[in-house]
Design a protein around this motif. Structure first.
Motif, PDB file in Angstrom:
ATOM      1  N   MET A 106      -2.634 -10.287   4.660  1.00 21.37           N
ATOM      2  CA  MET A 106      -2.321  -9.357   3.571  1.00 21.37           C
ATOM      3  C   MET A 106      -3.568  -9.224   2.698  1.00 21.37           C
ATOM      4  O   MET A 106      -3.691  -9.856   1.662  1.00 21.37           O
ATOM      5  N   ASP A 107      -4.476  -8.376   3.180  1.00 18.64           N
ATOM      6  CA  ASP A 107      -5.832  -8.385   2.633  1.00 18.64           C
ATOM      7  C   ASP A 107      -6.075  -7.386   1.516  1.00 18.64           C
ATOM      8  O   ASP A 107      -7.162  -7.361   0.950  1.00 18.64           O
ATOM      9  N   HIS A 108      -5.127  -6.533   1.254  1.00 20.06           N
ATOM     10  CA  HIS A 108      -5.379  -5.471   0.277  1.00 20.06           C
ATOM     11  C   HIS A 108      -4.295  -5.469  -0.791  1.00 20.06           C
ATOM     12  O   HIS A 108      -3.130  -5.763  -0.520  1.00 20.06           O
ATOM     13  N   VAL A 109      -4.724  -5.101  -2.000  1.00 20.50           N
ATOM     14  CA  VAL A 109      -3.836  -5.190  -3.161  1.00 20.50           C
ATOM     15  C   VAL A 109      -3.865  -3.872  -3.915  1.00 20.50           C
ATOM     16  O   VAL A 109      -4.948  -3.358  -4.223  1.00 20.50           O
ATOM     17  N   PHE A 110      -2.683  -3.343  -4.220  1.00 18.34           N
ATOM     18  CA  PHE A 110      -2.567  -2.123  -5.042  1.00 18.34           C
ATOM     19  C   PHE A 110      -1.903  -2.537  -6.355  1.00 18.34           C
ATOM     20  O   PHE A 110      -0.814  -3.120  -6.354  1.00 18.34           O
ATOM     21  N   PHE A 111      -2.548  -2.220  -7.486  1.00 22.89           N
ATOM     22  CA  PHE A 111      -2.006  -2.695  -8.768  1.00 22.89           C
ATOM     23  C   PHE A 111      -1.048  -1.694  -9.411  1.00 22.89           C
ATOM     24  O   PHE A 111      -1.275  -0.480  -9.378  1.00 22.89           O
ATOM     25  N   GLU A 117       7.654  -0.620 -10.393  1.00 22.51           N
ATOM     26  CA  GLU A 117       6.566   0.218  -9.872  1.00 22.51           C
ATOM     27  C   GLU A 117       5.999  -0.351  -8.570  1.00 22.51           C
ATOM     28  O   GLU A 117       5.553   0.409  -7.707  1.00 22.51           O
ATOM     29  N   SER A 118       6.004  -1.653  -8.450  1.00 23.43           N
ATOM     30  CA  SER A 118       5.541  -2.236  -7.182  1.00 23.43           C
ATOM     31  C   SER A 118       6.452  -1.790  -6.038  1.00 23.43           C
ATOM     32  O   SER A 118       5.988  -1.486  -4.934  1.00 23.43           O
ATOM     33  N   VAL A 119       7.745  -1.757  -6.315  1.00 19.89           N
ATOM     34  CA  VAL A 119       8.694  -1.341  -5.275  1.00 19.89           C
ATOM     35  C   VAL A 119       8.477   0.126  -4.912  1.00 19.89           C
ATOM     36  O   VAL A 119       8.400   0.476  -3.725  1.00 19.89           O
ATOM     37  N   GLU A 120       8.362   0.987  -5.920  1.00 25.68           N
ATOM     38  CA  GLU A 120       8.135   2.414  -5.615  1.00 25.68           C
ATOM     39  C   GLU A 120       6.861   2.568  -4.777  1.00 25.68           C
ATOM     40  O   GLU A 120       6.814   3.326  -3.806  1.00 25.68           O
ATOM     41  N   THR A 121       5.838   1.820  -5.180  1.00 28.49           N
ATOM     42  CA  THR A 121       4.549   1.895  -4.484  1.00 28.49           C
ATOM     43  C   THR A 121       4.701   1.447  -3.031  1.00 28.49           C
ATOM     44  O   THR A 121       4.192   2.102  -2.109  1.00 28.49           O
ATOM     45  N   ALA A 122       5.415   0.351  -2.823  1.00 27.45           N
ATOM     46  CA  ALA A 122       5.586  -0.169  -1.461  1.00 27.45           C
ATOM     47  C   ALA A 122       6.348   0.834  -0.592  1.00 27.45           C
ATOM     48  O   ALA A 122       5.990   1.061   0.574  1.00 27.45           O
ATOM     49  N   LEU A 123       7.392   1.438  -1.150  1.00 29.04           N
ATOM     50  CA  LEU A 123       8.177   2.391  -0.360  1.00 29.04           C
ATOM     51  C   LEU A 123       7.320   3.610   0.002  1.00 29.04           C
ATOM     52  O   LEU A 123       7.365   4.121   1.127  1.00 29.04           O
ATOM     53  N   LYS A 124       6.522   4.055  -0.961  1.00 22.80           N
ATOM     54  CA  LYS A 124       5.658   5.220  -0.700  1.00 22.80           C
ATOM     55  C   LYS A 124       4.587   4.869   0.340  1.00 22.80           C
ATOM     56  O   LYS A 124       4.270   5.678   1.209  1.00 22.80           O
ATOM     57  N   ILE A 125       4.025   3.665   0.229  1.00 18.73           N
ATOM     58  CA  ILE A 125       3.018   3.252   1.228  1.00 18.73           C
ATOM     59  C   ILE A 125       3.665   3.250   2.613  1.00 18.73           C
ATOM     60  O   ILE A 125       3.087   3.726   3.589  1.00 18.73           O
ATOM     61  N   ALA A 126       4.888   2.735   2.691  1.00 24.21           N
ATOM     62  CA  ALA A 126       5.549   2.642   4.004  1.00 24.21           C
ATOM     63  C   ALA A 126       5.745   4.031   4.615  1.00 24.21           C
ATOM     64  O   ALA A 126       5.438   4.262   5.795  1.00 24.21           O
ATOM     65  N   LEU A 127       6.242   4.962   3.802  1.00 21.14           N
ATOM     66  CA  LEU A 127       6.476   6.314   4.328  1.00 21.14           C
ATOM     67  C   LEU A 127       5.148   6.977   4.711  1.00 21.14           C
ATOM     68  O   LEU A 127       5.017   7.555   5.799  1.00 21.14           O
ATOM     69  N   ALA A 128       4.176   6.853   3.823  1.00 24.43           N
ATOM     70  CA  ALA A 128       2.891   7.529   4.066  1.00 24.43           C
ATOM     71  C   ALA A 128       2.139   6.890   5.237  1.00 24.43           C
ATOM     72  O   ALA A 128       1.390   7.582   5.942  1.00 24.43           O
ATOM     73  N   TYR A 129       2.341   5.601   5.430  1.00 27.18           N
ATOM     74  CA  TYR A 129       1.670   4.910   6.545  1.00 27.18           C
ATOM     75  C   TYR A 129       2.104   5.511   7.883  1.00 27.18           C
ATOM     76  O   TYR A 129       1.284   5.853   8.734  1.00 27.18           O
ATOM     77  N   MET A 293       2.144  -6.275 -15.412  1.00 23.87           N
ATOM     78  CA  MET A 293       1.329  -5.995 -14.228  1.00 23.87           C
ATOM     79  C   MET A 293       2.146  -6.252 -12.969  1.00 23.87           C
ATOM     80  O   MET A 293       3.016  -7.133 -12.970  1.00 23.87           O
ATOM     81  N   GLY A 294       1.856  -5.503 -11.939  1.00 16.84           N
ATOM     82  CA  GLY A 294       2.436  -5.768 -10.630  1.00 16.84           C
ATOM     83  C   GLY A 294       1.339  -5.652  -9.594  1.00 16.84           C
ATOM     84  O   GLY A 294       0.293  -5.030  -9.855  1.00 16.84           O
ATOM     85  N   ALA A 295       1.555  -6.249  -8.445  1.00 18.47           N
ATOM     86  CA  ALA A 295       0.566  -6.159  -7.362  1.00 18.47           C
ATOM     87  C   ALA A 295       1.319  -6.030  -6.047  1.00 18.47           C
ATOM     88  O   ALA A 295       2.236  -6.807  -5.770  1.00 18.47           O
ATOM     89  N   VAL A 296       0.932  -5.029  -5.273  1.00 18.64           N
ATOM     90  CA  VAL A 296       1.529  -4.836  -3.951  1.00 18.64           C
ATOM     91  C   VAL A 296       0.504  -5.287  -2.918  1.00 18.64           C
ATOM     92  O   VAL A 296      -0.624  -4.786  -2.900  1.00 18.64           O
ATOM     93  N   PHE A 297       0.886  -6.230  -2.085  1.00 23.80           N
ATOM     94  CA  PHE A 297       0.006  -6.761  -1.041  1.00 23.80           C
ATOM     95  C   PHE A 297       0.315  -6.024   0.254  1.00 23.80           C
ATOM     96  O   PHE A 297       1.485  -5.837   0.608  1.00 23.80           O
ATOM     97  N   VAL A 298      -0.743  -5.675   0.961  1.00 26.05           N
ATOM     98  CA  VAL A 298      -0.588  -4.841   2.152  1.00 26.05           C
ATOM     99  C   VAL A 298      -1.433  -5.402   3.287  1.00 26.05           C
ATOM    100  O   VAL A 298      -2.578  -5.815   3.068  1.00 26.05           O
ATOM    101  N   LYS A 299      -0.873  -5.378   4.462  1.00 23.01           N
ATOM    102  CA  LYS A 299      -1.645  -5.829   5.636  1.00 23.01           C
ATOM    103  C   LYS A 299      -2.797  -4.871   5.934  1.00 23.01           C
ATOM    104  O   LYS A 299      -2.691  -3.669   5.688  1.00 23.01           O
ATOM    105  N   THR A 321      -1.964   5.065 -14.647  1.00 23.84           N
ATOM    106  CA  THR A 321      -3.016   5.002 -15.662  1.00 23.84           C
ATOM    107  C   THR A 321      -3.481   3.560 -15.877  1.00 23.84           C
ATOM    108  O   THR A 321      -4.654   3.299 -16.083  1.00 23.84           O
ATOM    109  N   TYR A 322      -2.544   2.653 -15.812  1.00 22.82           N
ATOM    110  CA  TYR A 322      -2.879   1.248 -16.093  1.00 22.82           C
ATOM    111  C   TYR A 322      -3.020   0.397 -14.835  1.00 22.82           C
ATOM    112  O   TYR A 322      -3.016  -0.829 -14.927  1.00 22.82           O
ATOM    113  N   SER A 323      -3.108   1.015 -13.657  1.00 26.75           N
ATOM    114  CA  SER A 323      -3.338   0.217 -12.442  1.00 26.75           C
ATOM    115  C   SER A 323      -4.624  -0.583 -12.622  1.00 26.75           C
ATOM    116  O   SER A 323      -5.706   0.002 -12.800  1.00 26.75           O
ATOM    117  N   GLY A 324      -4.531  -1.888 -12.586  1.00 23.70           N
ATOM    118  CA  GLY A 324      -5.732  -2.730 -12.685  1.00 23.70           C
ATOM    119  C   GLY A 324      -6.337  -2.759 -14.075  1.00 23.70           C
ATOM    120  O   GLY A 324      -7.543  -2.992 -14.227  1.00 23.70           O
TER     121      GLY A 324
END
Ligand code: PLP
Length: 442
Positions: A106-111, A117-129, A293-299, A321-324
């Motif tokens: 899990m080498d990459h992190v999206f803030f 927001e982490s959940v929304e981000t993860a779901l969007k990453i999954a669909l877009a992937y 803060m939240g962090a989404v870890f991605v393979k 706006t506040y990612s990271g």
């Protein structure tokens, strides 16, 4: 601080309190005005032991000097900098530190700024992937009954808490739910992972067969469901979910907003259970709850699937706006230092036997119908008053607060998740206090 002890807000009306019975609260407010380590101070000067690490987030305890100082320093040096098409060093440093401690691959992190927001981000990453790979027919998301994935539309759609869903229309389409794994008739008073219910993971095969695997993008579950009353996965359950997802090319998302950062006695639940998801959502403990803060870890494979097309093009149209945010990153780095220096990411495993013994000593107290525990998480389920669900546990919450202990209740379940700095003596104190509380409530 002392000033604030004597200062009562003159008007409570403007603040619409989240997840609160506002009218009841405002008639008899419960105010916390300061905190240190394991304790809050209430506005009448009483010390209140924090049995819940705030809202499952203050894993290193309150007002830890290293974190406070890092925030102060960063605020004076670089308060804010955008992360869209611009960078600042500390956000890269923090992402690297997180990636280095994450489960394998899990080498990459999206803030983000919160668990939701982490959940929304993860779901969007999954669909877009899937779409980035040319597999855009995979649009379905599978959640689970009694799951809690925050309060935004994606999260409540895949979540399974009826009261969080029923007021909000049709939600996301293309969502289905696994059955929950709470089987009190078979598993009551289990210490750790329950024996019965591992086969409920096979329900995923049924759901996949119904919709066809080619339409399913991702499955999202909390490894240990927290907000819905501490539901611990039955033995073998998570491994089986992983196998079924692999078989059908479906992404597995672990929502580790509660389990991340040491709650179970390993850095993440993925480490604890030996099951690595494809995407992992975190928040809360990432900054010890101090700065949102939240962090989404991605393979790597998932991240890399986006890195195609012209290099001047934005690869993923998503961000906050506040990612990271630099101050959040400073808080996060100091939090990781504190966790590491004090061995907090594994401390729950040293305490978990003592914790389990203490919790299960409440078995024969009035109204107790189940006790569950894992790591430094515990739940005491009470029999509901007929026709008045939630009332008994809420009375226990009020009584505990009166007696200097903050607990959390959901339905008629008391959930406990103290800061990971708790001592064995403090565990005994907490449980003795709770024993008296249980004897006092009707
Ligand atoms: C598993 C899980 N996911 C998501 C969330 C939402 O986090 P937040 O309240 O930071 O949006 C929570 C909060 O308790 C949670 O427990």
């Amino acid at each position: 601080m002392l000033d604030r002890l004597n200062k009562k807000p003159n008007d409570l009306s403007a603040f619409w309190m989240p997840f609160t019975a506002n009218r009841q609260f405002k008639q008899a407010p419960r105010m916390l005005v300061a905190a240190q380590d394991m304790h809050y101070t209430a506005d009448d000067g009483r010390k209140v032991m924090d049995g819940t690490a705030g809202l499952w987030c203050v894993n290193a305890g309150h007002c830890r000097p290293k974190i406070t100082e890092a925030i102060q320093k960063q605020a004076a040096e670089l308060d804010y900098a955008p992360a869209f098409q611009m960078g600042h060093p500390i956000v890269f440093e923090f992402a690297n530190r997180l990636a280095a401690m994450s489960p394998e691959g899990m080498d990459h992190v999206f803030f983000t700024n919160s668990g939701s927001e982490s959940v929304e981000t993860a779901l969007k990453i999954a669909l877009a992937y899937h779409r980035a790979k040319g597999d855009g027919s995979r649009f379905r998301l599978i959640g689970r009954e009694r799951g809690y994935h925050g309060v935004n539309f994606g999260g409540i759609s895949v979540g399974g808490i009826v009261s969080n869903r029923k007021m909000f229309g049709t939600l996301l389409t293309g969502v289905d739910h696994l059955p929950h794994t709470h089987l009190p008739a078979k598993n009551a008073f289990t210490r750790g992972e329950p024996e019965h219910g591992g086969d409920l993971a096979d329900e995923l095969e049924r759901i996949v067969a119904l919709h066809d695997a080619s339409t399913v993008a991702a499955v999202i579950v909390e490894p240990v469901a927290g907000s819905t009353g501490v539901l611990i996965p039955p033995k073998g359950y998570l491994k089986r979910l992983r196998e079924i997802c692999d078989k059908h090319g479906i992404l597995l998302i672990f929502d580790e907003v509660i389990t991340g950062f040491g709650r179970l006695g390993a850095p993440f639940a993925a480490d604890y259970f030996g099951v690595v998801p494809d995407i992992m959502t975190t928040a809360k403990g990432v900054t010890n709850g101090v700065i949102p803060m939240g962090a989404v870890f991605v393979k790597k494979e998932i991240h890399d699937a986006f890195m195609n097309g012209p290099e001047h093009m934005i690869e993923f149209f998503h961000g906050y706006t506040y990612s990271g945010n630099p101050i959040a990153c400073a808080a996060g780095l100091a939090t990781l230092d504190t966790y590491q220096e004090e061995g907090l990411l594994t401390r729950a495993s040293e305490l978990s036997d003592h914790w389990a013994d203490a919790l299960h000593s409440l078995k024969d107290e009035p109204h107790v119908i189940d006790i569950r525990n894992i790591g430094l998480v515990g739940a005491i389920e009470l029999e509901s008053i007929p026709g008045e669900p939630t009332k008994r546990a809420f009375s226990a919450f009020l009584k505990a607060f009166e007696r200097g202990l903050l607990i959390r209740t959901t339905g008629d379940i008391i959930a406990l998740s103290p800061p990971l700095i708790i001592t064995k003596g403090q565990i005994d104190e907490m449980i003795d206090n709770l024993r008296d509380v249980l004897r006092m409530v009707d």
